[in-house]
Write a protein that holds these residues in place. Sequence first.
Motif, PDB file in Angstrom:
ATOM      1  N   LEU B  49       0.909  -1.446   0.168  1.00  0.00           N
ATOM      2  CA  LEU B  49      -0.138   0.082  -0.048  1.00  0.00           C
ATOM      3  C   LEU B  49       0.682   1.374   0.118  1.00  0.00           C
ATOM      4  CD1 LEU B  49      -2.877   0.327  -0.026  1.00  0.00           C
ATOM      5  CD2 LEU B  49      -2.807   0.026   2.094  1.00  0.00           C
ATOM      6  N   GLN B  50       2.266   1.217   1.080  1.00  0.00           N
ATOM      7  CA  GLN B  50       3.113   2.316   0.593  1.00  0.00           C
ATOM      8  C   GLN B  50       3.342   2.729  -0.968  1.00  0.00           C
ATOM      9  OE1 GLN B  50       6.381   1.246   3.042  1.00  0.00           O
ATOM     10  NE2 GLN B  50       5.042   1.733   5.112  1.00  0.00           N
ATOM     11  N   VAL B  51       3.483   1.846  -0.898  1.00  0.00           N
ATOM     12  CA  VAL B  51       4.255   2.079  -2.224  1.00  0.00           C
ATOM     13  C   VAL B  51       3.402   2.206  -3.281  1.00  0.00           C
ATOM     14  CG1 VAL B  51       5.494   0.914  -5.045  1.00  0.00           C
ATOM     15  CG2 VAL B  51       5.948   0.370  -2.360  1.00  0.00           C
ATOM     16  N   GLU B  52       1.613   2.031  -3.458  1.00  0.00           N
ATOM     17  CA  GLU B  52       0.698   2.123  -4.186  1.00  0.00           C
ATOM     18  C   GLU B  52       0.867   3.759  -3.904  1.00  0.00           C
ATOM     19  OE1 GLU B  52      -1.115  -0.428  -6.125  1.00  0.00           O
ATOM     20  OE2 GLU B  52      -2.637   1.357  -6.663  1.00  0.00           O
ATOM     21  N   ILE B  53       0.833   3.795  -2.907  1.00  0.00           N
ATOM     22  CA  ILE B  53       0.363   5.003  -2.413  1.00  0.00           C
ATOM     23  C   ILE B  53       1.590   6.405  -3.137  1.00  0.00           C
ATOM     24  CG2 ILE B  53       0.025   7.341  -1.360  1.00  0.00           C
ATOM     25  CD1 ILE B  53      -1.497   4.936   0.545  1.00  0.00           C
ATOM     26  N   SER B  54       2.452   5.921  -2.956  1.00  0.00           N
ATOM     27  CA  SER B  54       3.558   6.825  -4.073  1.00  0.00           C
ATOM     28  C   SER B  54       3.080   6.775  -5.327  1.00  0.00           C
ATOM     29  CB  SER B  54       5.001   6.212  -3.383  1.00  0.00           C
ATOM     30  OG  SER B  54       4.680   5.965  -1.599  1.00  0.00           O
ATOM     31  N   PHE B  55       2.800   5.305  -6.141  1.00  0.00           N
ATOM     32  CA  PHE B  55       2.942   5.962  -7.203  1.00  0.00           C
ATOM     33  C   PHE B  55       1.976   7.010  -8.057  1.00  0.00           C
ATOM     34  CE2 PHE B  55       1.831   3.778 -11.539  1.00  0.00           C
ATOM     35  CZ  PHE B  55       2.547   3.489 -12.070  1.00  0.00           C
ATOM     36  N   ARG B  56       1.008   7.068  -7.115  1.00  0.00           N
ATOM     37  CA  ARG B  56      -0.468   7.539  -7.401  1.00  0.00           C
ATOM     38  C   ARG B  56       0.458   9.317  -7.005  1.00  0.00           C
ATOM     39  NH1 ARG B  56      -6.542   4.363  -6.156  1.00  0.00           N
ATOM     40  NH2 ARG B  56      -6.306   2.798  -6.973  1.00  0.00           N
ATOM     41  N   LYS B  57       0.718   9.106  -6.018  1.00  0.00           N
ATOM     42  CA  LYS B  57       1.225  10.611  -5.804  1.00  0.00           C
ATOM     43  C   LYS B  57       1.850  11.335  -7.522  1.00  0.00           C
ATOM     44  CE  LYS B  57       3.483  13.086  -2.639  1.00  0.00           C
ATOM     45  NZ  LYS B  57       4.849  13.655  -1.294  1.00  0.00           N
ATOM     46  N   CYS B  58       3.102   9.575  -7.826  1.00  0.00           N
ATOM     47  CA  CYS B  58       4.285  10.537  -8.773  1.00  0.00           C
ATOM     48  C   CYS B  58       3.414  11.022 -10.078  1.00  0.00           C
ATOM     49  CB  CYS B  58       4.764   9.026  -8.650  1.00  0.00           C
ATOM     50  SG  CYS B  58       5.737   8.613  -7.401  1.00  0.00           S
ATOM     51  N   GLU B  59       2.001  10.035 -10.209  1.00  0.00           N
ATOM     52  CA  GLU B  59       1.145   9.887 -11.123  1.00  0.00           C
ATOM     53  C   GLU B  59       0.415  11.242 -11.503  1.00  0.00           C
ATOM     54  OE1 GLU B  59      -0.336   6.303 -13.165  1.00  0.00           O
ATOM     55  OE2 GLU B  59      -1.073   7.133 -12.049  1.00  0.00           O
ATOM     56  N   ARG B  60       0.033  11.937  -9.709  1.00  0.00           N
ATOM     57  CA  ARG B  60      -0.610  12.137  -9.256  1.00  0.00           C
ATOM     58  C   ARG B  60       0.094  14.087  -9.795  1.00  0.00           C
ATOM     59  NH1 ARG B  60      -2.136  16.182  -5.099  1.00  0.00           N
ATOM     60  NH2 ARG B  60      -0.224  15.159  -3.977  1.00  0.00           N
ATOM     61  N   VAL B  61       0.699  13.836  -9.171  1.00  0.00           N
ATOM     62  CA  VAL B  61       2.047  14.930  -9.408  1.00  0.00           C
ATOM     63  C   VAL B  61       3.182  15.390 -11.059  1.00  0.00           C
ATOM     64  CG1 VAL B  61       1.576  15.936  -6.915  1.00  0.00           C
ATOM     65  CG2 VAL B  61       3.434  14.685  -8.139  1.00  0.00           C
ATOM     66  N   GLY B  62       2.902  14.253 -11.621  1.00  0.00           N
ATOM     67  CA  GLY B  62       3.068  14.039 -12.939  1.00  0.00           C
ATOM     68  C   GLY B  62       4.832  14.642 -13.003  1.00  0.00           C
ATOM     69  N   VAL B  63       5.190  12.926 -12.270  1.00  0.00           N
ATOM     70  CA  VAL B  63       7.030  13.580 -11.939  1.00  0.00           C
ATOM     71  C   VAL B  63       6.566  12.175 -12.743  1.00  0.00           C
ATOM     72  CG1 VAL B  63       6.873  14.289  -9.963  1.00  0.00           C
ATOM     73  CG2 VAL B  63       6.713  11.956 -10.184  1.00  0.00           C
ATOM     74  N   PHE B  64       6.791  11.311 -13.865  1.00  0.00           N
ATOM     75  CA  PHE B  64       6.909  10.261 -14.354  1.00  0.00           C
ATOM     76  C   PHE B  64       7.544  11.095 -15.677  1.00  0.00           C
ATOM     77  CE2 PHE B  64       3.700   7.621 -13.385  1.00  0.00           C
ATOM     78  CZ  PHE B  64       4.558   6.162 -12.246  1.00  0.00           C
TER      79      PHE B  64
END
Lengths: 156, 66
Positions: B49-64
Amino acid sequence: MVTPSFTKPVDDVLLVAGILKRLKAGSLASLSERIRCQKIQYFAQVLKVSSPYSFGLYLHGPYSPDLARDLFAMEQYSQTILDAPFVSEELEERFVQLQKFISNVKELRMLEITATLHWLVSEGYTKDSADKKVSELKQASAQELHKAHASLGEIV
Amino acid sequence: MTTLRKAKTGELQELFSADPALEKYVSHDKEKILVLKAEPKSMATDPLLQVEISFRKCERVGVFDK
């Protein structure tokens, strides 16, 4: 626009709101909808698909004041909350389990009884003492308690 | 800070052998990969869940990386 104040990191709250949205919940318009949100989040935590909030036992079963505050703070953004599936297949499987559980425990009263029973056992009550307490608190019948245990048997 | 970028050839294997949990966090298009570096922890205690939330955060703020 004023940045809302959350008790948890915003991405944790977004996940909570996203799960509720996927389960066609999340509205805070009525008391029954708010109770439903609380119970869904409670079981989402049991199934480890959502961030943890601290729950205490209130009139309608397990309730988290912090969750209530965060959901109200998030409400203005409800149109923009994503209801995307989990990236992890394992988490998505857990979510499907939650989805099935919630669809099987449709009545709000049963959701309250089942959540209360689970909360009491998680706090150290034995099965019998938890049954007795739920009977006192919710006037739950033997049939309702049986159904609640059967539902819980599917997820714990 | 969390770094997200496209995986290079052969890099996935190296990363997954270092941390098998990462395999679950290749996004659906199989091009983006999340590498966690001292990302502030979410409130979640479950590692997935920690990684999932980090992943979603990164998608949200567009750091990919594009």
